[in-house]
Enzyme design. Structure first.
Site, short mmCIF file in Angstrom:
data_model
loop_
_atom_site.label_atom_id
_atom_site.label_comp_id
_atom_site.label_asym_id
_atom_site.label_seq_id
_atom_site.Cartn_x
_atom_site.Cartn_y
_atom_site.Cartn_z
N TYR A 156 18.32 61.51 34.99
CA TYR A 156 19.35 62.58 35.27
C TYR A 156 20.15 62.88 33.95
O TYR A 156 20.50 63.83 33.67
CB TYR A 156 19.95 62.49 36.60
N VAL A 194 26.38 65.66 48.08
CA VAL A 194 27.03 64.60 47.03
C VAL A 194 27.57 63.41 47.94
O VAL A 194 27.60 62.29 47.55
CB VAL A 194 27.67 65.24 45.93
N1 LIG Z 1 27.38 68.19 42.61
C1 LIG Z 1 27.77 67.35 41.93
O1 LIG Z 1 28.58 66.68 41.97
C2 LIG Z 1 27.32 67.99 40.39
C3 LIG Z 1 27.87 67.15 39.44
C4 LIG Z 1 27.81 67.52 38.05
C5 LIG Z 1 26.83 68.34 37.77
N2 LIG Z 1 26.14 68.85 38.91
C6 LIG Z 1 25.05 70.07 38.66
O2 LIG Z 1 25.38 71.30 39.14
C7 LIG Z 1 24.47 72.04 39.31
C8 LIG Z 1 24.15 72.20 41.02
O3 LIG Z 1 24.28 70.94 41.77
P1 LIG Z 1 24.26 71.26 43.42
O4 LIG Z 1 24.85 69.61 43.50
O5 LIG Z 1 25.22 72.11 43.76
O6 LIG Z 1 22.81 71.11 43.70
P2 LIG Z 1 21.87 70.84 44.95
O7 LIG Z 1 21.12 69.84 44.81
O8 LIG Z 1 23.01 71.04 46.05
O9 LIG Z 1 21.09 72.35 44.86
C9 LIG Z 1 21.65 73.82 45.10
C10 LIG Z 1 20.29 74.54 45.35
O10 LIG Z 1 19.52 74.51 44.52
C11 LIG Z 1 18.16 74.86 45.16
N3 LIG Z 1 16.89 74.23 44.57
C12 LIG Z 1 16.69 73.05 44.31
N4 LIG Z 1 15.38 72.79 43.65
C13 LIG Z 1 14.95 73.95 43.52
C14 LIG Z 1 13.82 74.82 42.95
N5 LIG Z 1 12.92 73.89 42.31
N6 LIG Z 1 13.73 76.00 42.76
C15 LIG Z 1 14.67 76.85 43.33
N7 LIG Z 1 16.00 76.23 44.02
C16 LIG Z 1 15.66 74.95 43.93
C17 LIG Z 1 18.42 74.12 46.51
O11 LIG Z 1 17.53 74.71 47.22
C18 LIG Z 1 19.81 74.21 46.76
O12 LIG Z 1 20.13 75.67 47.43
C19 LIG Z 1 23.12 71.06 39.03
O13 LIG Z 1 22.68 71.32 37.94
C20 LIG Z 1 23.81 69.74 38.90
O14 LIG Z 1 22.96 68.79 38.14
C21 LIG Z 1 26.49 68.90 40.35
#
Ligand SMILES: NC(=O)c1ccc[n+]([C@@H]2O[C@H](COP(=O)([O-])OP(=O)(O)OC[C@H]3O[C@@H](n4cnc5c(N)ncnc54)[C@H](O)[C@@H]3O)[C@@H](O)[C@H]2O)c1
Length: 255
Positions: A156, A194
């Site tokens: 990641y 998370v």
């Molecule tokens: N949540 C955090 O703490 C955090 C921190 C830093 C960066 N990020 C980044 O922010 C972004 C969003 O993170 P999040 O935690 O909201 O993600 P999440 O895992 O909650 O996913 C959000 C959505 O993505 C959809 N998804 C997953 N795989 C998919 C696929 N193959 N095709 C289509 N849709 C798909 C899921 O159905 C879900 O509705 C990501 O790029 C993550 O790396 C998140």
């Protein structure tokens, strides 16, 4: 504020989590929204939220190039040409943290969603932006990709490093066309998913210590990230490109 009034935005992976909050914020700021997500259940739930009632949802898998082409065709058929692209879909997919336990398949899945999907979607959207001479591309990086991670693994961290570096190169290449490209790099944002991951991978004492290491003394909220994305998406941010914006309460800082 209506900083993106009249603009059309695509947010990937936006039926839940950060993406849903980003989409809702862009709607509140005046944009028409297209959303890609794989989960029918999450889409049904997102449709119930007042801000996303008028969003155009297309269901499909962002790790499949043919499916991306189909989904982009479906948006085009609805007359949606995107001025703003938020490559949000990503994550560690709960693959192991320990380097020696991450399989080839773990690496491939994480790279496919975090990097290749963003490349492919951008390839579909950028020609339209070039034609109109305006575009805002905002990629989701991470504190993990900038400074390493306390609870996710090397796959990641490497994937987010890749998208952050790609952001700089896209900014170089598409700047002459009126297109900016920036990345928002959040620290841990306490979505329910998370929260679960943190409680599996860190003891309550470790979590307490982590919060004490954050200068603002709290974990992030989805709204913190949505506000940063809205800033980059605005017309008035047109002189800001190739930037990686930390949204981590000061947990990681660089001069
Ligand atoms: N949540 C955090 O703490 C955090 C921190 C830093 C960066 N990020 C980044 O922010 C972004 C969003 O993170 P999040 O935690 O909201 O993600 P999440 O895992 O909650 O996913 C959000 C959505 O993505 C959809 N998804 C997953 N795989 C998919 C696929 N193959 N095709 C289509 N849709 C798909 C899921 O159905 C879900 O509705 C990501 O790029 C993550 O790396 C998140």
């Amino acid at each position: 504020m209506e900083r993106v009034k009249g603009r059309t935005a695509l947010v990937t992976g936006a039926a839940d989590g950060l993406g849903a909050a980003i989409a809702a914020r862009l709607v509140a700021e005046g944009a028409r929204i297209g959303i890609i997500d794989r989960s029918a259940e999450a889409i049904d739930k997102a449709r119930q939220t007042p801000e996303l009632r008028d969003a155009v949802f297309i269901a499909g898998d962002l790790t499949d190039g043919d499916d991306i082409a189909r989904m982009m065709g479906a948006f085009a058929a609805k007359g949606m040409i995107f001025d703003i692209l938020v490559n949000n879909a990503g994550g560690s997919l709960h693959t192991p943290k320990a380097f020696l336990e991450e399989s080839d398949e773990d690496w491939e899945r994480v790279m496919a969603l975090n990097v290749t999907a963003a490349v492919r979607v951008s390839r579909h959207v950028l020609p339209g932006m070039i034609k109109t001479g305006f575009g805002r591309v905002i990629n989701l990086g991470s504190k993990a990709g900038r400074y390493g991670s306390l609870f996710t693994g090397a796959n990641y961290v490497a994937a987010k490093g890749a998208i952050q570096s790609m952001t700089l190169q896209m900014a170089q290449e598409f700047g002459p066309h009126g297109i900016t490209c920036n990345a928002v790099c959040p620290g841990a944002i306490l979505t329910p998913r998370v929260e679960r991951l943190l409680s599996e991978r860190m003891s309550p004492e470790e979590r307490q210590k982590a919060v004490e290491a954050i200068p603002v003394r709290r974990n992030g909220r989805v709204e913190d990230v949505a506000a940063a994305v809205a800033f980059f998406a605005a017309d008035e941010a047109g002189f800001i490109t190739g930037q990686l914006m930390d949204v981590n309460g000061g947990q990681g800082m660089a001069s």
